[in-house]
Scaffold this active site. Sequence first.
Site, mmCIF file in Angstrom:
data_model
loop_
_atom_site.group_PDB
_atom_site.id
_atom_site.type_symbol
_atom_site.label_atom_id
_atom_site.label_comp_id
_atom_site.label_asym_id
_atom_site.label_seq_id
_atom_site.Cartn_x
_atom_site.Cartn_y
_atom_site.Cartn_z
ATOM 1 N N TYR A 56 0.844 -1.192 0.000
ATOM 2 C CA TYR A 56 0.000 0.000 0.000
ATOM 3 C C TYR A 56 0.886 1.252 0.000
ATOM 4 C CZ TYR A 56 -3.402 -3.496 1.587
ATOM 5 O OH TYR A 56 -4.187 -4.621 1.723
ATOM 6 N N PRO A 203 -14.885 -6.554 2.169
ATOM 7 C CA PRO A 203 -16.019 -7.159 2.882
ATOM 8 C C PRO A 203 -17.379 -6.635 2.460
ATOM 9 C CG PRO A 203 -14.976 -5.526 4.268
ATOM 10 C CD PRO A 203 -14.118 -5.652 3.039
ATOM 11 N N PRO A 209 -28.721 -7.546 -9.113
ATOM 12 C CA PRO A 209 -29.863 -6.684 -8.758
ATOM 13 C C PRO A 209 -30.823 -7.297 -7.739
ATOM 14 C CG PRO A 209 -29.416 -6.540 -11.104
ATOM 15 C CD PRO A 209 -28.494 -7.601 -10.564
#
Length: 279
Positions: A56, A203, A209
């Site tokens: 990161y 998560p 849909p």
Amino acid sequence: MTANTFRIGGDLSVRRLGFGAMRLPTGPGAAREASLQVARRAVELGVTLIDTAHMYGWGANEELLAEALHPYADGLLVATKVGIVRAEAPEGWKHDARPDALRRQVEQALRRLRVERIELLQLHRIDPVTPLAEQLGALRELQAEGKVGRIGLSEVTVAELDRAREIIDVASVQNRYSLFDRAHEPVLAACEAAGIAFLPWRPVAVGAPGAAAELAAVASELDATPAQVSLAWLLDRSPVILPIPGTGRIGHLEENVAAADLRLTREQRDRLDKTGTPA
């Protein structure tokens, strides 16, 4: 272990709803200041598990967390990951879990996080060209030296987890998993059977849909957001699950943390269970 806490490795107690720091901007200026405030607010709200990684920002995320939070509050766990390095490749990275590379990344993480020991260190990905015994053996040596407290894995199969457990004590597994993405259901089951912490990344995922509509309906019944219900479902799904939702906004962070107090009825849980199909 209680409903809201879990002991990683059997002894390191954290609140189960953590915070993923990956989305925090690390550049200079107002964006960085906002990131510092988000990290500090997470701790103010009672978060005791923060997830970061060498990947990161190639260490910049670790440095940001140290700037925001060091000296760390008692009971705060900042977990990081190693095994991925920057590379001239389409993805911008490559696996590198050779022993020397892992040791170098751990030493850098110790310096960036301003600690003498990383209480939870996870192998970001298993390196396909380095023998697993060499990768985990290097982490085990760092553990023996007192530089690492507990060792975890990320994005592993059940077979890989089983092989790893023959070499080290696995304290955690960080795989992608959510209400609408249950491909790693077998890995979760293996972790639950062994008492291993399971940290689902991403998560909160988008569903089809029909599934999204069911989630929205439950959220409306509980006067909550769909994201909060998704996190509540994870916490209810297994006592070993420690979600690490990430965000760069304080308002979103506060919503996420509040999900720990959300309670699903059995009927709501059954409806949500049916929205995702395990792979």
